[in-house]
Design a protein around this motif. Structure first.
Motif, PDB file in Angstrom:
ATOM      1  N   ARG A 175       0.821  -1.306  -0.039  1.00 40.67           N
ATOM      2  CA  ARG A 175      -0.161  -0.073  -0.127  1.00 40.67           C
ATOM      3  C   ARG A 175       1.007   1.281  -0.135  1.00 40.67           C
ATOM      4  N   THR A 176       0.185   2.582  -0.627  1.00 41.55           N
ATOM      5  CA  THR A 176       1.001   3.496  -0.586  1.00 41.55           C
ATOM      6  C   THR A 176       1.347   4.273   0.619  1.00 41.55           C
ATOM      7  N   VAL A 177       2.504   4.651   1.058  1.00 47.24           N
ATOM      8  CA  VAL A 177       2.642   5.404   2.398  1.00 47.24           C
ATOM      9  C   VAL A 177       3.627   6.520   2.093  1.00 47.24           C
ATOM     10  N   TYR A 178       3.241   7.594   2.908  1.00 49.07           N
ATOM     11  CA  TYR A 178       3.892   8.786   2.763  1.00 49.07           C
ATOM     12  C   TYR A 178       5.012   9.084   3.849  1.00 49.07           C
ATOM     13  N   THR A 179       5.991  10.018   3.828  1.00 49.90           N
ATOM     14  CA  THR A 179       6.737  10.535   4.787  1.00 49.90           C
ATOM     15  C   THR A 179       6.941  12.169   5.000  1.00 49.90           C
ATOM     16  N   LEU A 180       6.699  12.578   6.001  1.00 51.46           N
ATOM     17  CA  LEU A 180       7.008  14.007   6.296  1.00 51.46           C
ATOM     18  C   LEU A 180       8.267  14.071   6.666  1.00 51.46           C
ATOM     19  N   LYS A 181       9.143  14.816   5.961  1.00 53.18           N
ATOM     20  CA  LYS A 181      10.337  15.022   6.452  1.00 53.18           C
ATOM     21  C   LYS A 181      10.694  16.469   6.921  1.00 53.18           C
ATOM     22  N   HIS A 252       4.165  10.625  22.175  1.00 52.37           N
ATOM     23  CA  HIS A 252       3.440  10.456  23.468  1.00 52.37           C
ATOM     24  C   HIS A 252       2.065  11.488  23.492  1.00 52.37           C
ATOM     25  N   HIS A 253       2.074  12.244  22.763  1.00 51.46           N
ATOM     26  CA  HIS A 253       0.873  13.406  22.708  1.00 51.46           C
ATOM     27  C   HIS A 253       0.505  13.157  21.203  1.00 51.46           C
ATOM     28  N   LEU A 254       0.995  13.222  20.493  1.00 57.30           N
ATOM     29  CA  LEU A 254       0.627  13.112  18.816  1.00 57.30           C
ATOM     30  C   LEU A 254       0.395  11.617  18.420  1.00 57.30           C
ATOM     31  N   LYS A 255       1.360  10.852  19.269  1.00 62.89           N
ATOM     32  CA  LYS A 255       0.883   9.429  19.077  1.00 62.89           C
ATOM     33  C   LYS A 255       1.305   8.699  17.820  1.00 62.89           C
ATOM     34  N   GLU A 256       2.587   9.477  17.180  1.00 60.73           N
ATOM     35  CA  GLU A 256       2.657   9.095  15.840  1.00 60.73           C
ATOM     36  C   GLU A 256       3.848   7.809  15.894  1.00 60.73           C
ATOM     37  N   ARG A 257       3.530   6.680  15.557  1.00 66.11           N
ATOM     38  CA  ARG A 257       4.054   5.379  15.682  1.00 66.11           C
ATOM     39  C   ARG A 257       5.354   5.255  14.960  1.00 66.11           C
ATOM     40  N   TRP A 258       5.429   5.772  13.582  1.00 63.43           N
ATOM     41  CA  TRP A 258       6.454   5.671  13.050  1.00 63.43           C
ATOM     42  C   TRP A 258       7.653   7.021  12.937  1.00 63.43           C
ATOM     43  N   TYR A 259       8.247   7.297  13.943  1.00 65.18           N
ATOM     44  CA  TYR A 259       9.035   8.346  13.908  1.00 65.18           C
ATOM     45  C   TYR A 259      10.315   8.101  14.073  1.00 65.18           C
ATOM     46  N   VAL A 260      11.350   8.816  13.537  1.00 63.74           N
ATOM     47  CA  VAL A 260      12.857   8.908  13.848  1.00 63.74           C
ATOM     48  C   VAL A 260      13.410  10.189  13.462  1.00 63.74           C
ATOM     49  N   ARG A 261      14.423  10.471  14.583  1.00 62.01           N
ATOM     50  CA  ARG A 261      15.108  11.602  14.564  1.00 62.01           C
ATOM     51  C   ARG A 261      16.542  11.566  14.448  1.00 62.01           C
ATOM     52  N   TYR A 262      17.207  12.272  13.777  1.00 61.94           N
ATOM     53  CA  TYR A 262      18.821  12.292  13.991  1.00 61.94           C
ATOM     54  C   TYR A 262      19.214  13.688  14.137  1.00 61.94           C
ATOM     55  N   CYS A 263      19.627  14.149  15.182  1.00 63.24           N
ATOM     56  CA  CYS A 263      19.879  15.779  15.382  1.00 63.24           C
ATOM     57  C   CYS A 263      18.670  16.440  15.235  1.00 63.24           C
ATOM     58  N   ASP A 264      18.716  17.300  14.188  1.00 62.80           N
ATOM     59  CA  ASP A 264      17.472  18.522  14.031  1.00 62.80           C
ATOM     60  C   ASP A 264      16.742  17.901  12.753  1.00 62.80           C
ATOM     61  N   VAL A 267      11.802  12.501  10.730  1.00 66.92           N
ATOM     62  CA  VAL A 267      10.830  11.900   9.543  1.00 66.92           C
ATOM     63  C   VAL A 267       9.439  11.244  10.303  1.00 66.92           C
ATOM     64  N   ILE A 268       8.464  11.478   9.696  1.00 71.84           N
ATOM     65  CA  ILE A 268       7.420  10.632  10.168  1.00 71.84           C
ATOM     66  C   ILE A 268       6.783   9.936   9.030  1.00 71.84           C
ATOM     67  N   VAL A 269       6.308   8.710   9.338  1.00 76.05           N
ATOM     68  CA  VAL A 269       5.548   7.772   8.521  1.00 76.05           C
ATOM     69  C   VAL A 269       4.253   7.552   8.531  1.00 76.05           C
ATOM     70  N   HIS A 270       3.307   7.670   7.429  1.00 72.64           N
ATOM     71  CA  HIS A 270       2.001   7.398   7.621  1.00 72.64           C
ATOM     72  C   HIS A 270       1.233   7.253   6.442  1.00 72.64           C
ATOM     73  N   PRO A 271       0.165   6.412   6.470  1.00 72.24           N
ATOM     74  CA  PRO A 271      -0.566   6.208   5.151  1.00 72.24           C
ATOM     75  C   PRO A 271      -1.347   7.269   4.599  1.00 72.24           C
ATOM     76  N   SER A 272      -1.674   8.235   5.318  1.00 74.77           N
ATOM     77  CA  SER A 272      -2.334   9.352   4.907  1.00 74.77           C
ATOM     78  C   SER A 272      -1.617  10.627   4.659  1.00 74.77           C
ATOM     79  N   LYS A 273      -1.494  11.065   3.338  1.00 78.15           N
ATOM     80  CA  LYS A 273      -1.107  12.478   3.339  1.00 78.15           C
ATOM     81  C   LYS A 273      -1.648  13.726   3.858  1.00 78.15           C
ATOM     82  N   GLN A 274      -2.897  13.560   4.063  1.00 73.47           N
ATOM     83  CA  GLN A 274      -3.646  14.609   4.774  1.00 73.47           C
ATOM     84  C   GLN A 274      -3.191  14.883   6.142  1.00 73.47           C
ATOM     85  N   HIS A 275      -3.107  13.502   6.711  1.00 74.56           N
ATOM     86  CA  HIS A 275      -2.820  13.429   8.211  1.00 74.56           C
ATOM     87  C   HIS A 275      -1.515  14.144   8.235  1.00 74.56           C
TER      88      HIS A 275
END
Length: 367
Positions: A175-181, A252-264, A267-275
């Protein structure tokens, strides 16, 4: 015995589903919420000044600091009177007489231009001892998926973790998934000293230790009361402490399951671009209100997994991990017999068979 949010997140690789299960078990009461993490219902662990300033602590810090630097002129000069220097430094720290010295600025190209500020050996030894004593009390609170300047983490593990998130979120590319970087704009120049000190004080309530932290913070400023110097080991710790607030908010507030950070960079991964689009102003408001930071407006990207996700010098696609084009071009331009093994190490983390052959050939050609 009740668990905190941080311990749940750490034992479950940051998965908030376990957090929801724990909420149910605790009768709907959220143990260790964002509010309690700010208000501190439990007393912070004690870090005494002697943990930083004792002769033993400073010698241990010297051993770590001097590794790989023993042939440098300033290190040789300090080592020539090592015992005397460490005893004097210990006395100054314990008495409160210690004052941080000036920095030596210089510029590197990595590949973009960066201004580095180098402290004296004496001050860098204090930095090393401070981090050794204080960092463990913060490290146990950091989320699993923060990868900058942490033991057994690093950029390559961050890339692999993001790849695993993309595979899981896309259900193995079915399925298509999107990333917010996103990228925090001028992060190191923008860190607010007052906010930073309050975050340290929340976990370290010994006045003499927080006073030393304040001296280190105030030893450098890009603008009044703002900025961390690139080059200090304390800046690496301070950066993680500062952006842990963002990590905790997103996980823990926005409850984003797929989140990774390196310094500043994060990236957040989610199946909804609108989200993901809706998250941008929410995250910006949090950064602005709580950390006096801004997202870089030109570095906010939403892309599909199929398009490729550019992160930490690599591009992650369903079929492979590739080197970013600029990284590849830089390796080809600068490779030599002196650096080829380092460059080949970079290539081992991506699908680069043809590139490695070219690098080997170029490295051993006569100049």
């Amino acid at each position: 015995m009740e668990k905190s949010i941080e311990s749940i997140a750490g034992s479950n690789n940051g998965d908030v589903l376990e957090l929801d299960r724990h909420r149910e078990l605790s009768g709907g009461r959220l143990i260790g919420s964002v509010q309690s993490s700010r208000g501190a219902h439990t007393a912070p662990p004690v870090v005494g000044l002697s943990d930083i300033a004792s002769i033993k602590a400073l010698f241990l810090a010297w051993r770590k600091f001097s590794t790989g630097k023993k042939q440098r002129k300033d290190v040789i000069a300090f080592r020539a009177h090592l015992r005397r220097n460490i005893h004097e430094l210990s006395e100054q720290l314990l008495s409160g007489a210690y004052q941080h010295g000036p920095y030596q600025p210089f510029t590197i190209f990595d590949p973009k231009q960066r201004s580095i500020h180098k402290a004296s050996v004496r001050d860098r030894l204090v930095h090393q001892a401070f981090v050794a004593a204080v960092e463990p009390h913060f490290e146990r609170r950091f989320i699993y998926d923060s990868y900058s300047c942490r033991l057994n983490k690093g950029s390559h593990n961050g890339v692999k973790r993001l790849q695993s998130f993309l595979q899981r979120a896309s259900r193995n590319n079915t399925r298509t998934v999107y990333t917010l970087k996103c990228d925090v704009k001028k992060f190191f120049d923008s860190v607010d000293h007052t906010t930073m000190l309050s975050l340290i004080t929340r976990r370290v309530n010994e006045p003499s230790v927080t006073a030393l932290a304040q001296k280190v913070l105030q030893s450098f400023a890009r603008a009044p009361g703002k900025g961390l110097p690139l080059g200090n080991v304390t800046s690496q710790l301070f950066a993680n402490v500062y952006l842990h607030e963002l990590d905790f908010y997103i996980k823990h507030h926005l409850k984003e399951r797929w989140y990774v950070r390196y310094c500043d960079d994060f990236v957040i991964v989610h199946p909804s671009k609108q989200h993901l689009t809706a998250l941008i102003p929410v995250i910006q408001d949090f950064l602005s209100e709580h950390l006096q930071l801004q997202l870089h407006p030109n570095k906010i990207q939403i892309r599909t997994y199929h398009q490729g996700v550019d992160f930490l010098g690599y591009v992650i696609k369903p079929s492979a991990i590739l080197l970013r084009r600029r990284t590849r071009d830089r390796l080809l331009k600068k490779v030599s017999s002196k650096n080829v093994h380092s460059y080949l190490g970079v290539c081992t983390h991506a699908s680069t068979y043809q590139l490695t052959q070219v690098l080997k050939t170029k490295a051993w050609l006569p100049e």
